[in-house]
Design a protein around this motif. Structure first.
Motif, PDB file in Angstrom:
ATOM      1  N   PRO A   1     -53.115 -50.247   8.074  1.00 50.43           N
ATOM      2  CA  PRO A   1     -54.417 -50.709   7.006  1.00 50.43           C
ATOM      3  C   PRO A   1     -54.373 -49.741   5.851  1.00 50.43           C
ATOM      4  N   PRO A   2     -54.587 -50.321   4.709  1.00 42.61           N
ATOM      5  CA  PRO A   2     -54.830 -49.678   3.463  1.00 42.61           C
ATOM      6  C   PRO A   2     -55.581 -48.108   3.519  1.00 42.61           C
ATOM      7  N   PRO A   3     -54.858 -47.328   3.008  1.00 43.89           N
ATOM      8  CA  PRO A   3     -55.691 -45.993   2.909  1.00 43.89           C
ATOM      9  C   PRO A   3     -57.116 -46.032   2.359  1.00 43.89           C
ATOM     10  N   PRO A   4     -57.868 -45.422   2.821  1.00 45.33           N
ATOM     11  CA  PRO A   4     -59.193 -45.372   2.422  1.00 45.33           C
ATOM     12  C   PRO A   4     -59.134 -44.911   0.775  1.00 45.33           C
ATOM     13  N   PRO A   5     -60.151 -45.457   0.056  1.00 45.57           N
ATOM     14  CA  PRO A   5     -60.352 -45.205  -1.453  1.00 45.57           C
ATOM     15  C   PRO A   5     -60.582 -43.735  -1.364  1.00 45.57           C
ATOM     16  N   PRO A   6     -60.133 -42.818  -2.432  1.00 43.70           N
ATOM     17  CA  PRO A   6     -60.334 -41.573  -2.612  1.00 43.70           C
ATOM     18  C   PRO A   6     -61.865 -41.168  -2.991  1.00 43.70           C
ATOM     19  N   ASP A   7     -62.173 -39.991  -2.589  1.00 43.07           N
ATOM     20  CA  ASP A   7     -63.607 -39.660  -2.846  1.00 43.07           C
ATOM     21  C   ASP A   7     -63.869 -39.569  -4.221  1.00 43.07           C
ATOM     22  N   SER A   8     -62.872 -38.904  -4.970  1.00 44.29           N
ATOM     23  CA  SER A   8     -62.929 -38.507  -6.469  1.00 44.29           C
ATOM     24  C   SER A   8     -61.679 -38.974  -7.062  1.00 44.29           C
ATOM     25  N   ALA A   9     -61.837 -38.909  -8.417  1.00 45.41           N
ATOM     26  CA  ALA A   9     -60.603 -39.433  -9.234  1.00 45.41           C
ATOM     27  C   ALA A   9     -60.345 -38.575 -10.401  1.00 45.41           C
ATOM     28  N   VAL A  10     -59.310 -38.117 -10.596  1.00 47.29           N
ATOM     29  CA  VAL A  10     -58.953 -37.194 -11.560  1.00 47.29           C
ATOM     30  C   VAL A  10     -58.520 -37.807 -12.764  1.00 47.29           C
ATOM     31  N   VAL A  11     -59.268 -37.546 -14.229  1.00 50.57           N
ATOM     32  CA  VAL A  11     -58.659 -38.399 -15.191  1.00 50.57           C
ATOM     33  C   VAL A  11     -58.411 -37.199 -16.337  1.00 50.57           C
ATOM     34  N   ASN A  12     -57.165 -37.463 -16.936  1.00 52.16           N
ATOM     35  CA  ASN A  12     -56.880 -36.636 -18.028  1.00 52.16           C
ATOM     36  C   ASN A  12     -57.749 -37.008 -19.277  1.00 52.16           C
ATOM     37  N   VAL A  13     -58.271 -36.213 -19.904  1.00 47.00           N
ATOM     38  CA  VAL A  13     -59.339 -36.346 -21.185  1.00 47.00           C
ATOM     39  C   VAL A  13     -58.526 -35.267 -22.258  1.00 47.00           C
ATOM     40  N   TYR A  14     -58.143 -35.819 -23.208  1.00 48.84           N
ATOM     41  CA  TYR A  14     -57.264 -35.155 -24.329  1.00 48.84           C
ATOM     42  C   TYR A  14     -58.407 -34.965 -25.499  1.00 48.84           C
ATOM     43  N   ARG A  15     -58.418 -33.922 -25.979  1.00 50.26           N
ATOM     44  CA  ARG A  15     -59.130 -33.415 -26.987  1.00 50.26           C
ATOM     45  C   ARG A  15     -58.461 -32.278 -27.887  1.00 50.26           C
ATOM     46  N   ALA A  16     -58.368 -32.966 -29.165  1.00 47.95           N
ATOM     47  CA  ALA A  16     -57.605 -32.114 -30.214  1.00 47.95           C
ATOM     48  C   ALA A  16     -56.316 -31.687 -29.440  1.00 47.95           C
ATOM     49  N   GLY A  17     -55.805 -32.685 -29.035  1.00 49.11           N
ATOM     50  CA  GLY A  17     -54.474 -32.333 -28.543  1.00 49.11           C
ATOM     51  C   GLY A  17     -54.234 -31.879 -27.307  1.00 49.11           C
ATOM     52  N   LYS A  18     -55.391 -31.385 -26.837  1.00 50.35           N
ATOM     53  CA  LYS A  18     -55.265 -30.504 -25.368  1.00 50.35           C
ATOM     54  C   LYS A  18     -55.782 -31.491 -24.326  1.00 50.35           C
ATOM     55  N   ALA A  19     -55.071 -31.410 -23.404  1.00 52.02           N
ATOM     56  CA  ALA A  19     -55.246 -32.266 -22.150  1.00 52.02           C
ATOM     57  C   ALA A  19     -56.413 -31.441 -21.140  1.00 52.02           C
ATOM     58  N   GLU A  20     -57.355 -32.106 -20.880  1.00 53.32           N
ATOM     59  CA  GLU A  20     -58.441 -31.546 -19.791  1.00 53.32           C
ATOM     60  C   GLU A  20     -58.291 -32.270 -18.650  1.00 53.32           C
ATOM     61  N   LYS A  21     -58.188 -31.949 -17.499  1.00 54.70           N
ATOM     62  CA  LYS A  21     -58.592 -32.704 -16.461  1.00 54.70           C
ATOM     63  C   LYS A  21     -59.939 -32.766 -16.113  1.00 54.70           C
TER      64      LYS A  21
END
Length: 274
Positions: free
Chosen positions: A245-265
Motif C-alpha cells: 500500500p502507498p505510504p500515508p501522506p505526511p502530516d506536514s511538508a517542509v518548503v525551502n523559502v529563499y529570502r535575500a539569498g538565504k534559504a529558510e525552511k
C-alpha cells in the motif's frame, strides 16, 4: 412231329434249358441242364440242342430255371470262372477298400450303380476339407470282405468293392484313395444321369448349419453407458504478488523559502496551515 387235335403236326426240336438257377460266372454242370421239346417256330434263335455243347461252359450272366441256353448267356469258349467275365469291353476291374459306413452298411450288391465321393484336405497346412463327387454311375462288379490288421495287430474286417473303370478313371481313383477318404453313394435303379456338382468344403457346411438353425441367437446386449470422470492435474498457479500500500501522506511538508539569498525552511501542515 407232334400231332394236334386236327390231325396236323407241329415241328418240334430239342432245346437245352436250365434245370435250376445258375449264377453268373459259374461253370455249368450237366446236372443243372435238361432238354425239352420246343416248337421250331418259337424256339429261341441259337438255342443249343445238345447238352454236350453247354456242359463245362461258364455263364456270362445269370440263367434262371426253365430258360433256354443261348450263346449270349455264355462266356467265350475256354473262359474260366472269375471276375474277368463281368468286365465290360474297354474297362478294367479296380478294387476299392472302404469301411462299412462307406459301403452303405451292406446294401451294395454286384451290378449296383454308385457314385464315388472323395474327401480330401485342401492343403497340408489347413484343416479345411473338400468333398466332391468325381465319378458317377460306376458299375459294381463284386463286393467282399478281407481280414486286415490294425495298428495294434488286431484283425479287422475291411469291405472291398470292385468297380468297373476305364484306364483314365483308374488313375484318378488311385490318387483319390491315396490322398483322401473314399465313399460310395448308391444310385437308384435305372438312373443314368451324370453328376455335376461344384463340391463342398468346411466353410460351406458351417454356413449351411448357421442358415438352417432354428435357434436365433440373441443380440448381444450393449453395456450401459457410464459417466467417465477424467482427472487431469492442474498446474499450480503462481502466487499473486500484491504491491504494498502507498505510504500515508505526511502530516506536514517542509518548503525551502529563499529570502535575500538565504534559504529558510518553513513547515506547512497538510491542511495548508503554517
Amino acid at each position: 412231329l407232334a400231332a394236334n387235335s386236327k390231325g396236323g403236326g407241329v415241328a418240334m426240336r430239342p432245346v437245352v434249358v436250365a434245370g435250376r438257377d445258375i449264377p453268373e460266372g459259374m461253370p455249368i454242370d450237366r446236372i443243372a441242364l435238361t432238354t425239352v421239346q420246343w416248337p421250331v417256330q418259337t424256339a429261341p434263335m441259337g438255342a443249343y440242342s445238345s447238352m454236350d455243347s453247354v456242359a463245362g461252359r461258364v455263364t456270362r450272366i445269370a440263367v434262371f430255371q426253365g430258360e433256354a441256353i443261348v450263346p449270349g448267356r455264355l462266356a467265350p469258349v475256354g473262359s474260366g470262372p472269375g471276375l474277368e467275365l463281368k468286365i465290360p469291353p474297354g474297362q478294367r476291374a479296380m478294387a476299392v477298400r472302404i469301411n462299412d459306413v462307406a459301403g452303405i452298411s451292406g446294401l451294395l450288391q454286384p451290378n449296383s450303380r454308385v457314385d464315388v465321393l472323395v474327401t480330401i484336405r485342401e492343403d497340408n497346412t489347413s484343416d479345411r476339407q473338400v468333398a466332391k463327387l468325381f465319378m458317377s454311375n460306376m458299375l459294381v462288379l463284386s463286393v467282399g470282405t478281407e481280414v486286415q490288421r490294425d495298428n495294434q495287430g488286431k484283425p479287422i474286417n475291411a469291405t472291398t468293392v470292385t468297380l468297373a473303370v476305364t484306364p483314365e478313371e483308374s488313375e484318378r481313383l488311385a490318387i483319390a484313395m491315396n490322398t483322401g477318404a473314399i465313399q460310395l453313394v448308391l444310385r437308384g435303379y435305372g438312373d443314368p444321369d451324370s453328376v455335376r456338382t461344384l463340391g463342398a468344403n468346411s466353410t460351406d457346411v458351417l454356413k449351411s448349419l448357421k442358415g438352417t438353425s432354428s435357434i436365433v441367437p440373441a443380440a448381444p446386449q450393449q453395456p450401459a453407458a457410464r459417466t467417465r470422470i477424467i482427472y487431469r492435474p492442474v498446474a499450480p498457479q503462481a502466487p499473486v504478488v500484491r504491491p504494498p500500500p502507498p505510504p500515508p501522506p505526511p502530516d506536514s511538508a517542509v518548503v525551502n523559502v529563499y529570502r535575500a539569498g538565504k534559504a529558510e525552511k518553513q513547515k506547512f501542515d497538510t491542511a495548508g496551515k503554517r
